[in-house]
Design a protein around this motif. Sequence first.
Motif, PDB file in Angstrom:
ATOM      1  N   SER A   1      -9.202  -3.030  -1.883  1.00 16.70           N
ATOM      2  CA  SER A   1      -8.328  -2.696  -0.756  1.00 16.70           C
ATOM      3  C   SER A   1      -7.435  -3.888  -0.426  1.00 16.70           C
TER       4      SER A   1
ATOM      5  N   THR B   1      -5.921  -3.740   6.921  1.00 16.15           N
ATOM      6  CA  THR B   1      -6.328  -3.306   5.591  1.00 16.15           C
ATOM      7  C   THR B   1      -6.516  -1.789   5.590  1.00 16.15           C
ATOM      8  N   THR B   2      -7.143  -1.263   4.556  1.00 14.01           N
ATOM      9  CA  THR B   2      -7.275   0.178   4.373  1.00 14.01           C
ATOM     10  C   THR B   2      -8.720   0.554   4.123  1.00 14.01           C
TER      11      THR B   2
ATOM     12  N   TYR C   1      -9.688   2.586   1.725  1.00 16.73           N
ATOM     13  CA  TYR C   1      -9.892   2.915   0.322  1.00 16.73           C
ATOM     14  C   TYR C   1      -9.076   1.958  -0.544  1.00 16.73           C
ATOM     15  N   PRO C   2      -9.481   1.748  -1.785  1.00 17.71           N
ATOM     16  CA  PRO C   2      -8.784   0.795  -2.655  1.00 17.71           C
ATOM     17  C   PRO C   2      -7.372   1.229  -3.025  1.00 17.71           C
TER      18      PRO C   2
ATOM     19  N   ARG D   1      -4.468   1.298  -1.768  1.00 16.02           N
ATOM     20  CA  ARG D   1      -3.504   1.992  -0.916  1.00 16.02           C
ATOM     21  C   ARG D   1      -2.395   1.024  -0.503  1.00 16.02           C
TER      22      ARG D   1
END
Length: 276
Positions: A53, A123-124, A126-127, A129
């Motif tokens: 992420s 941040t997010t 899920y990876p 993104r």
Amino acid sequence: MLLRSVVAAVGATTLLIGSALAQRGDSQFQSIAYGETLSAYLTTSDDALPDGSFYKAFHFRSQSADTITMTLVSIDFDAVLLLADSSGELISPGGSDDNAGGQCNSHLTFVVPVSGDYLVLATTNYPARVGEFQLSLTRGVRAAPSTEDCRGFFETSGTLAPGDSIFGRLGPPADGKLGPSYFQVWALAMPQGHTMTVDLASDEFDSRLTLYRGFRTAMDANDDGGGGCSARLVLTGGAHPLRVLLTTGKEDETGKYVLTMVSGALPITQESQCSP
């Protein structure tokens, strides 16, 4: 001062930010002040958490007993806030937030225990993104913004960079459906101002590419521009990160493919015969 590791629980996943922060001082991060809202982008060139992420870190100073509210808003990805103290350790409880900010936005209210320097990470969940976001910092308790329902966004398969040739497969069980067709999404590592050509070729299905800026804005689409059943897009990198949607020209098609990105603009075929 140096920042050590930040440990955060996001959902059921424990994330560790290691050497990316350990070698950087507070002055190397962009500052955010009370009453300020910053607009920025998560891109493929940002630092990443161990799960892939991407994140951007922002530095601020606060006084003991201050009540602060932080909000991270994005229509491009499922937003997550992480909060760390001056030593780089996650502040707990309440050191992270996923969906309290109105569905897929993040909203965090915190009472500062000790005067000093703090770090907030956008941040997010899920990876891989990417997309635009707005980060705000205010004193006091503020209501979470009213937003549209979280739509889940598109799961991202990975990152496509200039010179890459990715050999993959489209179809179940790994891929879901968008309408009647299976699909994948890839984030593009696009240098700003540079023109690239993206090709999707398969001997097993009629390839189709759609270019997206963010989550909802389709910029371009191509079916057989690479000749035969191959799809081709010519694009130029800008400030807003781009993604490509891989799908098929016919419903329920599956099969192996090659996804490539090369520098420059290759010609797009206007008429071609496709017989996968």
